[in-house]
Design a protein around this motif. Sequence first.
Motif, PDB file in Angstrom:
ATOM      1  N   ASP A   1      91.067   5.401   8.348  1.00  0.00           N
ATOM      2  CA  ASP A   1      90.946   5.413   9.806  1.00  0.00           C
ATOM      3  C   ASP A   1      92.238   5.858  10.475  1.00  0.00           C
ATOM      4  OD1 ASP A   1      92.393   3.264   9.039  1.00  0.00           O
ATOM      5  OD2 ASP A   1      91.282   1.766  10.183  1.00  0.00           O
TER       6      ASP A   1
ATOM      7  N   SER B   1      95.211   4.881  10.170  1.00  0.00           N
ATOM      8  CA  SER B   1      96.140   3.802  10.510  1.00  0.00           C
ATOM      9  C   SER B   1      96.972   3.350   9.316  1.00  0.00           C
ATOM     10  CB  SER B   1      95.387   2.599  11.084  1.00  0.00           C
ATOM     11  OG  SER B   1      94.453   2.101  10.148  1.00  0.00           O
TER      12      SER B   1
ATOM     13  N   LYS C   1      98.921  -1.194   6.649  1.00  0.00           N
ATOM     14  CA  LYS C   1      98.262  -0.789   7.888  1.00  0.00           C
ATOM     15  C   LYS C   1      99.227  -0.887   9.063  1.00  0.00           C
ATOM     16  CE  LYS C   1      93.580  -0.254   7.518  1.00  0.00           C
ATOM     17  NZ  LYS C   1      92.724   0.674   8.267  1.00  0.00           N
TER      18      LYS C   1
ATOM     19  N   TYR D   1      98.190  -0.401  13.056  1.00  0.00           N
ATOM     20  CA  TYR D   1      97.274   0.014  14.117  1.00  0.00           C
ATOM     21  C   TYR D   1      98.011   0.450  15.377  1.00  0.00           C
ATOM     22  CZ  TYR D   1      93.627  -2.177  11.288  1.00  0.00           C
ATOM     23  OH  TYR D   1      92.765  -2.507  10.273  1.00  0.00           O
TER      24      TYR D   1
ATOM     25  N   TRP E   1      89.092  -9.735   6.109  1.00  0.00           N
ATOM     26  CA  TRP E   1      89.760 -10.389   7.223  1.00  0.00           C
ATOM     27  C   TRP E   1      90.083 -11.853   6.959  1.00  0.00           C
ATOM     28  CZ3 TRP E   1      86.139 -14.019   7.948  1.00  0.00           C
ATOM     29  CH2 TRP E   1      84.789 -13.672   7.867  1.00  0.00           C
TER      30      TRP E   1
ATOM     31  N   GLN F   1     101.275  -5.320  11.093  1.00  0.00           N
ATOM     32  CA  GLN F   1     100.194  -4.349  11.189  1.00  0.00           C
ATOM     33  C   GLN F   1      99.914  -3.901  12.617  1.00  0.00           C
ATOM     34  OE1 GLN F   1      96.764  -5.109   8.789  1.00  0.00           O
ATOM     35  NE2 GLN F   1      97.953  -5.986   7.117  1.00  0.00           N
TER      36      GLN F   1
ATOM     37  N   LEU G   1      93.478  -7.197  17.300  1.00  0.00           N
ATOM     38  CA  LEU G   1      93.849  -7.346  15.892  1.00  0.00           C
ATOM     39  C   LEU G   1      93.748  -8.822  15.517  1.00  0.00           C
ATOM     40  CD1 LEU G   1      94.947  -5.990  13.321  1.00  0.00           C
ATOM     41  CD2 LEU G   1      97.253  -6.422  14.199  1.00  0.00           C
TER      42      LEU G   1
ATOM     43  N   GLN H   1      82.782  -9.379  17.539  1.00  0.00           N
ATOM     44  CA  GLN H   1      83.107  -7.956  17.543  1.00  0.00           C
ATOM     45  C   GLN H   1      82.277  -7.195  18.568  1.00  0.00           C
ATOM     46  OE1 GLN H   1      82.603  -6.841  13.419  1.00  0.00           O
ATOM     47  NE2 GLN H   1      84.815  -6.901  13.020  1.00  0.00           N
TER      48      GLN H   1
ATOM     49  N   ARG I   1      88.625  -6.221  17.302  1.00  0.00           N
ATOM     50  CA  ARG I   1      88.579  -4.778  17.062  1.00  0.00           C
ATOM     51  C   ARG I   1      89.031  -4.411  15.653  1.00  0.00           C
ATOM     52  NH1 ARG I   1      92.053  -1.807  21.348  1.00  0.00           N
ATOM     53  NH2 ARG I   1      91.393  -0.092  19.979  1.00  0.00           N
ATOM     54  N   HIS I   2      90.197  -4.882  15.263  1.00  0.00           N
ATOM     55  CA  HIS I   2      90.765  -4.528  13.963  1.00  0.00           C
ATOM     56  C   HIS I   2      91.073  -5.807  13.198  1.00  0.00           C
ATOM     57  CE1 HIS I   2      91.274  -0.613  15.838  1.00  0.00           C
ATOM     58  NE2 HIS I   2      92.042  -1.173  16.759  1.00  0.00           N
ATOM     59  N   HIS I   3      90.875  -5.761  11.903  1.00  0.00           N
ATOM     60  CA  HIS I   3      91.211  -6.912  11.071  1.00  0.00           C
ATOM     61  C   HIS I   3      92.377  -6.560  10.150  1.00  0.00           C
ATOM     62  CE1 HIS I   3      88.395  -4.600   8.515  1.00  0.00           C
ATOM     63  NE2 HIS I   3      89.134  -5.056   7.520  1.00  0.00           N
ATOM     64  N   CYS I   4      93.216  -7.538   9.915  1.00  0.00           N
ATOM     65  CA  CYS I   4      94.347  -7.357   9.007  1.00  0.00           C
ATOM     66  C   CYS I   4      93.828  -7.316   7.575  1.00  0.00           C
ATOM     67  CB  CYS I   4      95.352  -8.491   9.162  1.00  0.00           C
ATOM     68  SG  CYS I   4      96.182  -8.538  10.758  1.00  0.00           S
TER      69      CYS I   4
END
Length: 594
Positions: free
Chosen positions: A206, A208, A247, A249, A493, A510, A516, A575, A586-589
Amino acid sequence: MALAGCPDSFLHHPYHQDQVEQTPPVSPRDLAGPGFPAQPDRLTNHQEDDVDLEALVNDVSASLESLYPACSMQSETVPLLQNGQHARSQPPPSGTRSLQPQASPRLQVQRSQPVHILAVRRLQEEGEQFRTSSLPAIPNPFPELCGPGSPPLLTRGSLPPSQAAAKQDVKIFSEDGTSKVVEILADMTARDLCQLLVYRSHCVDDNSWTLVEHHPHLGLERYLEDHELVVQVESTLASDSKFLFRKNYAKYEFFKNPTNFFPEQMVTWCQQPNGGHNQLLQNFLNCSSCPEIQGFLHVKDLGKKSWRKLYVCLRRSGLYCSTKGVSKEPRHLQLLAGLEDSSIFSLIAGRKQYCAPTDYGFCIKPNKVRSETKELRLLCAEDEQGRTCWMTACRLLKYGMLLYQNYRIPPQRKPLLPSFQTPVRSVSENSLVAMDFSGQTGRVIENPAEAQSAALEEGHAWRKRSTRMNILSSQSPLQPSTLSTVIHRTQHWFHGHISREESHRIIKQQGLVDGLFLLRDSQSNPKAFVLTLCHHQKIKNFQILPCEDDGQIYFSLDDGNTKFSDLIQLVDFYQLNKGVLPCKLRHHCIRVAL
């Protein structure tokens, strides 16, 4: 005509026969060499043998010249005389022989030696100056490798640059400590290496993923820009430094929300822009504009342990501090560090290693410095937003349009790099289609919205069936479902038993972008979980408590108002819906094992 001492086979040579037909009859006296009187009886005088031998050598030389026309052009003007030596004077006209004075006995002995060997040596010496045009041409089996007029040989630089480039092994580490040695080309960029690692690790690409330059002995780390050459950066690393695969983001988040990264009170312009904050990034990328970032920073003196709070301004030419309050007059500004031959790093443990006054430190490190700390320009901001603003402005002023090209190019480069391209979904999932079996015959669902709703209904029905089966198989109806308590541990996640500080560190590493998140076990309540979420560059924690309803165990974030059978269902809901959270998930570590 017959020559003395000449074998009979030579008389039948075609070239000799032509010369015999065209040359008038010559007496044996005319064939005598210089200084050799002609004798009527050849068998009784050895000098006449020398004369006949010299004539024979001249005829052999003429025959060889007829076979090599290119060589004959040179040998006609430079005749071979006296043991293969070239004449220094002009050659006599063709068809005539000039008489030379009587040679000494020493020269006679030299002429009696096998002269044809020296004639062959002369041809070998001159062999580099002519081509055997009389030989048949051998076709070139690889014409595409040779240009017009070049020999059919592979020389240095004739191969394509991609094949001629040198290769080098680079060791990459992941967050869990695992490593992998990757063989890369010398001209491979950080973005290309990340795509290669994503492809081999079966991750979702993605745009990132980044490489991190990590210096544990200095307590510094930074994210490599996508256009930087990995081999070139590795040549500047110390022995204990390494690359991390992680990562990020927030790598290009400032292009999407510039106002969150550049507070209005910290940005000034030489000429006020017409579009306000809409043209904020355009003015940073425009070399003719003069943006400035100003504010107070804690500055560490070079070679000392003391810190001072100074008024600092950042310009294209470098970072300056004011020696008189907040004055920005040229006579009051002092250069702290330049950006051209330096890199921007963040401090990992500034308080412990450098006695930093805050936790929001960063560093301007010259590229020539490897393990020395005397030339490091250490700085500290008051909060995370201030540090992000300073570091982002340094990147924009240093690289300019290269950052914007890195931000825009990855979607356009994917068709050009098929070997590094990773599908967003798995291959098996791409081969499936949504089906509806509610009627007598199945049908393919072509409407995407209908297919998504059908997938959600099927997922909820599957969870209900699995919960009901686990309850029936359990010893007590009040015992929680085994599947719902462990199914979340397979998700990226969920990070298990980590502390609050560790979860905050992962979020910061990240990228502090909105949405996040990660989930972990609660340290205060062994039956609860914690959702760690980033919003407006601040990290917040929300406790997920279990609740019981009709003998079933559910999980809730809002004291039981919204219940979920497992954590996967909870994450899927938030989400899509904000709910009680400040923003959507939105984004997961994620941590990937190489």
